[in-house]
Design a protein around this motif. Structure first.
Motif, short mmCIF file in Angstrom:
data_model
loop_
_atom_site.label_atom_id
_atom_site.label_comp_id
_atom_site.label_asym_id
_atom_site.label_seq_id
_atom_site.Cartn_x
_atom_site.Cartn_y
_atom_site.Cartn_z
N THR A 38 69.74 26.89 45.36
CA THR A 38 70.66 27.66 46.19
C THR A 38 71.99 26.94 46.35
N ALA A 39 73.05 27.74 46.48
CA ALA A 39 74.39 27.20 46.74
C ALA A 39 74.53 26.99 48.24
N VAL A 40 75.15 25.87 48.62
CA VAL A 40 75.37 25.56 50.03
C VAL A 40 76.85 25.26 50.25
N GLN A 41 77.29 25.48 51.47
CA GLN A 41 78.68 25.21 51.85
C GLN A 41 78.76 23.86 52.55
N GLU A 42 79.95 23.30 52.61
CA GLU A 42 80.15 22.06 53.35
C GLU A 42 79.72 22.25 54.80
N SER A 43 79.01 21.30 55.35
CA SER A 43 78.50 21.29 56.74
C SER A 43 77.31 22.22 56.97
N GLN A 44 76.84 22.90 55.95
CA GLN A 44 75.67 23.78 56.11
C GLN A 44 74.42 22.92 56.28
N ALA A 45 73.52 23.35 57.15
CA ALA A 45 72.26 22.63 57.37
C ALA A 45 71.37 22.75 56.13
N LEU A 46 70.89 21.60 55.65
CA LEU A 46 69.99 21.55 54.50
C LEU A 46 68.54 21.39 54.94
N GLY A 47 68.38 20.83 56.11
CA GLY A 47 67.07 20.57 56.69
C GLY A 47 67.28 20.02 58.08
N LEU A 48 66.18 19.58 58.69
CA LEU A 48 66.24 19.03 60.05
C LEU A 48 65.49 17.71 60.09
N LEU A 49 66.01 16.77 60.85
CA LEU A 49 65.33 15.52 61.09
C LEU A 49 64.80 15.57 62.51
N GLN A 50 63.48 15.59 62.65
CA GLN A 50 62.86 15.69 63.96
C GLN A 50 62.54 14.31 64.50
N ILE A 51 63.10 14.03 65.69
CA ILE A 51 62.85 12.77 66.38
C ILE A 51 62.28 13.15 67.73
N GLY A 52 60.96 13.10 67.87
CA GLY A 52 60.32 13.62 69.08
C GLY A 52 60.60 15.11 69.18
N PRO A 53 61.07 15.59 70.33
CA PRO A 53 61.39 17.01 70.47
C PRO A 53 62.78 17.38 69.94
N LEU A 54 63.57 16.36 69.56
CA LEU A 54 64.95 16.57 69.11
C LEU A 54 64.98 16.94 67.63
N LEU A 55 65.77 17.97 67.29
CA LEU A 55 65.97 18.38 65.90
C LEU A 55 67.43 18.15 65.54
N LEU A 56 67.68 17.21 64.61
CA LEU A 56 69.04 16.92 64.16
C LEU A 56 69.27 17.54 62.80
N PRO A 57 70.39 18.25 62.61
CA PRO A 57 70.64 18.86 61.31
C PRO A 57 71.02 17.81 60.26
N VAL A 58 70.51 18.01 59.06
CA VAL A 58 70.91 17.24 57.89
C VAL A 58 71.85 18.18 57.14
N THR A 59 73.14 17.81 57.04
CA THR A 59 74.14 18.75 56.54
C THR A 59 74.68 18.36 55.17
N ALA A 60 75.20 19.36 54.47
CA ALA A 60 75.81 19.17 53.16
C ALA A 60 77.20 18.55 53.34
N PRO A 61 77.51 17.47 52.60
CA PRO A 61 78.81 16.84 52.72
C PRO A 61 79.92 17.62 52.00
N ARG A 62 79.53 18.53 51.11
CA ARG A 62 80.49 19.32 50.34
C ARG A 62 79.81 20.59 49.83
N GLU A 63 80.61 21.48 49.29
CA GLU A 63 80.07 22.68 48.65
C GLU A 63 79.32 22.23 47.39
N ALA A 64 78.09 22.71 47.22
CA ALA A 64 77.27 22.24 46.11
C ALA A 64 76.07 23.16 45.89
N VAL A 65 75.23 22.78 44.94
CA VAL A 65 73.96 23.46 44.66
C VAL A 65 72.84 22.45 44.90
N VAL A 66 71.77 22.89 45.54
CA VAL A 66 70.63 22.01 45.79
C VAL A 66 69.86 21.84 44.49
#
Length: 137
Positions: A86-114
């Motif tokens: 899939t194509a993703v945009q800069e700053s788009q969430a690629l996944g989440l890093l869960q630390i306890g109940p907290l979900l932090l987004p893992v984001t794309a640094p640039r426009e790209a394809v996964v």
């Protein structure tokens, strides 16, 4: 890694009963070995980078910024945030890093394809673990 940080780690290591410390992260590999009250061996090497970083034509690895559990999807959704191909945009969430109940987004640094998602959903990851490989869009 700055010299002062390495000196501080050596001092801390000398004050413990830990015999060996191996620390790896993006761009550095530090290996310390203690014998008695002094650090006998110290090696700090830059991690080799096989691909020029930041080049739009070369793959880019998005790494974990913390320790946690890597999630491909939000717990309240069935679809992954980004799938291979899939194509993703800069700053788009690629996944989440869960630390306890907290979900932090893992984001794309640039426009790209996964290109690849090396870690399975629910994997426990450490700082610097490769999570997503991006290629030119």
């Amino acid at each position: 890694m700055e010299t002062e940080h390495i000196r501080q780690l050596c001092a801390w290591l000398a004050a413990t009963d830990i015999a060996e410390l191996d620390l790896q992260g993006p761009g550095v590999h530090l290996h310390l070995r203690r014998e008695g009250a002094t650090v006998q061996e110290m090696v700090a090497l830059p991690t080799p980078t096989p691909i020029a970083a930041g080049s739009p034509a070369s793959p880019e690895i998005v790494r974990a910024g913390s320790v946690g559990v890597y999630r491909h999807r939000h717990p309240q959704r069935s679809a992954p945030l980004a799938a291979v191909g899939t194509a993703v945009q800069e700053s788009q969430a690629l996944g989440l890093l869960q630390i306890g109940p907290l979900l932090l987004p893992v984001t794309a640094p640039r426009e790209a394809v996964v290109l690849e998602i090396p870690e399975p959903d629910g994997a426990v990851v450490g700082w610097g673990t490769p999570l997503v490989v991006l290629g030119a869009s």
